[in-house]
Write a protein that holds these residues in place. Sequence first.
Motif, mmCIF file in Angstrom:
data_model
loop_
_atom_site.group_PDB
_atom_site.id
_atom_site.type_symbol
_atom_site.label_atom_id
_atom_site.label_comp_id
_atom_site.label_asym_id
_atom_site.label_seq_id
_atom_site.Cartn_x
_atom_site.Cartn_y
_atom_site.Cartn_z
ATOM 1 N N GLN A 66 24.915 61.030 58.379
ATOM 2 C CA GLN A 66 23.817 62.030 58.204
ATOM 3 C C GLN A 66 22.678 60.781 57.279
ATOM 4 O O GLN A 66 22.935 59.533 56.732
ATOM 5 N N LYS A 97 19.841 71.912 57.780
ATOM 6 C CA LYS A 97 21.137 71.162 58.642
ATOM 7 C C LYS A 97 19.885 69.742 59.275
ATOM 8 O O LYS A 97 20.499 68.402 59.495
ATOM 9 N N THR A 98 19.144 70.215 59.949
ATOM 10 C CA THR A 98 18.421 68.872 60.306
ATOM 11 C C THR A 98 16.885 68.833 59.857
ATOM 12 O O THR A 98 16.294 67.593 60.508
#
Length: 129
Positions: A66, A97-98
């Motif tokens: 990521q 998570k995003t």
Amino acid sequence: MSMKNTLMETLGIEVVIANPEEVTLRMPVNQHTHQPMGFLHGGASVALAESAASIASFLNIDPKSQQVFGIEINANHIKSVRSGYVYGTAKPFHIGKTTMVWEISIIDEKEQLISISRCTVGVVALKNS
């Protein structure tokens, strides 16, 4: 994570505290961070704030798969300062998570509030991961 040849190095920003729950950076208030009238430039404050939020976000991801990128930042400049150091501390509002949302307080050496920011950071999967 290297600060060499970055905006952080140019502005003299140093890491004071760096962990997933809090990041504090220190920046000098000098000729490199002044606006033409001799006060701390609001853009330098925003650069300090986004740098703190970005480092904090990076500490909450898996860097092998990521990466993080600033999506949005706002700032309210409360007080001016001409010299010394300012400290930007990022603390999380949301770690997802995003996306992540950070509040960044910038104070001077007398612990007076100079600026307050909120920064939204996106978490993006690296290609080939």
